[in-house]
Design a protein around this motif. Structure first.
Motif, mmCIF file in Angstrom:
data_model
loop_
_atom_site.group_PDB
_atom_site.id
_atom_site.type_symbol
_atom_site.label_atom_id
_atom_site.label_comp_id
_atom_site.label_asym_id
_atom_site.label_seq_id
_atom_site.Cartn_x
_atom_site.Cartn_y
_atom_site.Cartn_z
ATOM 1 N N GLY A 1 0.683 -1.219 -0.019
ATOM 2 C CA GLY A 1 -0.096 0.043 -0.172
ATOM 3 C C GLY A 1 0.779 1.351 -0.150
ATOM 4 O O GLY A 1 1.807 1.422 -0.697
ATOM 5 N N PRO A 2 0.531 2.326 0.842
ATOM 6 C CA PRO A 2 1.275 3.498 0.939
ATOM 7 C C PRO A 2 2.476 3.521 1.853
ATOM 8 O O PRO A 2 3.218 4.375 1.996
ATOM 9 C CB PRO A 2 0.316 4.489 1.346
ATOM 10 C CG PRO A 2 -0.636 3.655 2.590
ATOM 11 C CD PRO A 2 -0.742 2.310 1.553
ATOM 12 N N VAL A 3 2.687 2.255 2.300
ATOM 13 C CA VAL A 3 4.179 2.161 3.210
ATOM 14 C C VAL A 3 5.327 2.008 2.156
ATOM 15 O O VAL A 3 6.303 2.507 2.661
ATOM 16 C CB VAL A 3 3.836 0.966 3.873
ATOM 17 C CG1 VAL A 3 4.935 0.651 5.047
ATOM 18 C CG2 VAL A 3 2.387 0.975 4.858
ATOM 19 N N TRP A 4 5.024 1.348 1.106
ATOM 20 C CA TRP A 4 6.379 1.185 0.304
ATOM 21 C C TRP A 4 6.869 2.358 -0.277
ATOM 22 O O TRP A 4 8.151 2.508 -0.326
ATOM 23 C CB TRP A 4 6.128 0.208 -0.837
ATOM 24 C CG TRP A 4 5.342 0.685 -1.949
ATOM 25 C CD1 TRP A 4 3.922 0.564 -2.201
ATOM 26 C CD2 TRP A 4 5.539 1.480 -3.305
ATOM 27 N NE1 TRP A 4 3.455 1.106 -3.376
ATOM 28 C CE2 TRP A 4 4.550 1.646 -3.982
ATOM 29 C CE3 TRP A 4 7.168 1.969 -3.658
ATOM 30 C CZ2 TRP A 4 4.682 2.408 -5.236
ATOM 31 C CZ3 TRP A 4 6.998 2.575 -4.706
ATOM 32 C CH2 TRP A 4 5.918 2.935 -5.560
ATOM 33 N N PHE B 1 -3.249 1.074 -6.785
ATOM 34 C CA PHE B 1 -2.349 1.971 -7.045
ATOM 35 C C PHE B 1 -2.771 3.340 -6.594
ATOM 36 O O PHE B 1 -2.110 4.230 -6.095
ATOM 37 C CB PHE B 1 -1.888 1.952 -8.416
ATOM 38 C CG PHE B 1 -0.960 2.916 -8.809
ATOM 39 C CD1 PHE B 1 0.303 2.969 -8.709
ATOM 40 C CD2 PHE B 1 -1.708 4.193 -9.508
ATOM 41 C CE1 PHE B 1 1.109 4.234 -8.855
ATOM 42 C CE2 PHE B 1 -0.775 5.202 -10.103
ATOM 43 C CZ PHE B 1 0.347 5.149 -9.663
ATOM 44 N N VAL B 2 -4.000 3.578 -7.079
ATOM 45 C CA VAL B 2 -4.803 4.807 -7.019
ATOM 46 C C VAL B 2 -4.951 5.043 -5.546
ATOM 47 O O VAL B 2 -4.685 6.199 -5.078
ATOM 48 C CB VAL B 2 -6.169 4.730 -7.569
ATOM 49 C CG1 VAL B 2 -6.684 6.273 -7.197
ATOM 50 C CG2 VAL B 2 -5.942 4.625 -9.212
ATOM 51 N N LEU C 1 -2.971 8.161 -3.262
ATOM 52 C CA LEU C 1 -3.786 9.264 -2.588
ATOM 53 C C LEU C 1 -3.356 9.331 -1.061
ATOM 54 O O LEU C 1 -3.374 10.256 -0.573
ATOM 55 C CB LEU C 1 -5.335 8.946 -2.698
ATOM 56 C CG LEU C 1 -5.740 9.188 -4.042
ATOM 57 C CD1 LEU C 1 -7.322 8.991 -4.088
ATOM 58 C CD2 LEU C 1 -5.791 10.684 -4.704
ATOM 59 N N LEU C 2 -3.305 8.107 -0.557
ATOM 60 C CA LEU C 2 -2.952 7.862 0.766
ATOM 61 C C LEU C 2 -1.552 8.491 0.997
ATOM 62 O O LEU C 2 -1.173 9.104 1.979
ATOM 63 C CB LEU C 2 -3.032 6.487 1.463
ATOM 64 C CG LEU C 2 -4.443 5.909 1.365
ATOM 65 C CD1 LEU C 2 -4.595 4.261 1.854
ATOM 66 C CD2 LEU C 2 -5.269 6.774 2.422
ATOM 67 N N THR C 3 -0.745 8.311 0.036
ATOM 68 C CA THR C 3 0.653 8.485 0.094
ATOM 69 C C THR C 3 0.869 10.162 0.004
ATOM 70 O O THR C 3 1.613 10.616 0.934
ATOM 71 C CB THR C 3 1.581 7.977 -1.214
ATOM 72 O OG1 THR C 3 1.648 6.589 -1.116
ATOM 73 C CG2 THR C 3 3.233 8.745 -1.108
ATOM 74 N N ILE C 4 0.117 10.835 -0.720
ATOM 75 C CA ILE C 4 -0.014 12.152 -0.788
ATOM 76 C C ILE C 4 -0.282 12.923 0.577
ATOM 77 O O ILE C 4 -0.056 13.817 1.029
ATOM 78 C CB ILE C 4 -1.085 12.884 -1.837
ATOM 79 C CG1 ILE C 4 -0.326 12.357 -3.302
ATOM 80 C CG2 ILE C 4 -1.192 14.298 -1.814
ATOM 81 C CD1 ILE C 4 -1.389 12.634 -4.408
#
Length: 250
Positions: free
Chosen positions: A23-26, A143-144, A148-151
């Protein structure tokens, strides 16, 4: 027995990798690994990372106008240098926005590696904790969703980094105050592609972050990188009138 140990060890490594790269951790894990590697190499004295960055161009006193060139209006025609006023205005707006943004997040004084280290730590902790304690039950690891979570995590990390580096920001470089009158007679370096009677900007070095000042010249256009001496200041237009340094000195 050795086979069991090897199997358990392999399972443990796989489990760790699955937690770090999901997820957004990578993205946060990759950034943290890169920054950690740079810090370790730097601590070993193998290489010094300055990234060739001298610091952003910022005005450290409201008395010095570094806003977007007010006279750089949109002109369908191009000037003698082949650059239109609209192009100049866009460059000035982007430069001013970038400088203001870097000042807000403290990148104008805090060393880049220090800032990145603090940011990557917050970014990774936020990404890891929020994903496994909150996001994993609400969002798929697509991916989407991950983007969004990464942002979101990045924005929060920037805010936390900004507050964490506030004491260091005040400690590293004492505030320096410059006024229009104090710059008269000083030497700056042309920052834009050229300077003429309608547009121009120069970098004025200080003992803190450099200043970006709007300049004009009544003579021939002056090319980028040319030292210029500040002759006068136009209070109404908020611009400095300059001449090539060698001409002004003579």
């Amino acid at each position: 027995m050795s086979i069991i140990v090897l199997s358990d060890g392999t399972h443990w490594v796989q489990n760790v990798l699955e937690h770090l790269f999901v997820g957004p951790v990578w993205p946060a894990s990759i950034l943290a690994a890169i920054v950690l590697s740079l810090v370790m190499v730097s601590l070993l004295g193998v290489f010094s990372f300055d990234f060739g960055i001298d610091g952003p161009d910022l005005d450290v006193d409201p008395g010095v106008d570094v806003g977007v060139d007010a006279d750089a209006g949109v002109d369908p025609g191009a000037d003698a240098g082949g650059h239109s006023d609209a192009h100049h205005g866009a460059d000035g707006a982007f430069g001013g926005f970038a400088a203001a943004t870097m000042k807000v997040v403290h990148l104008d004084r805090v060393p880049l590696m220090v800032w990145l280290t603090v940011f990557s730590l917050f970014f990774w902790v936020l990404s890891y904790v929020l994903w496994f304690e909150f996001d994993v039950r609400r969002y798929p690891a697509t991916f989407v969703s991950s983007l969004l979570l990464t942002i979101r995590n990045g924005v929060i990390a920037v805010v936390l980094t900004r507050f964490m580096t506030s004491p260091l920001h005040r400690l590293l470089v004492p505030p320096t105050h410059y006024h229009a009158s104090s710059l008269i007679g000083g030497v700056a370096v042309v920052e834009t592609s050229s300077v003429d009677s309608t547009f121009g900007r120069a970098r004025y070095s200080t003992n803190a972050a450099p200043l970006l000042i709007d300049i004009r010249t009544s003579g021939d256009p002056i090319k980028k990188g040319t030292p210029v001496r500040i002759m006068t200041y136009d209070e109404n237009a908020k611009v400095y009138h300059v001449e090539p340094a060698e001409v002004a000195v003579a």
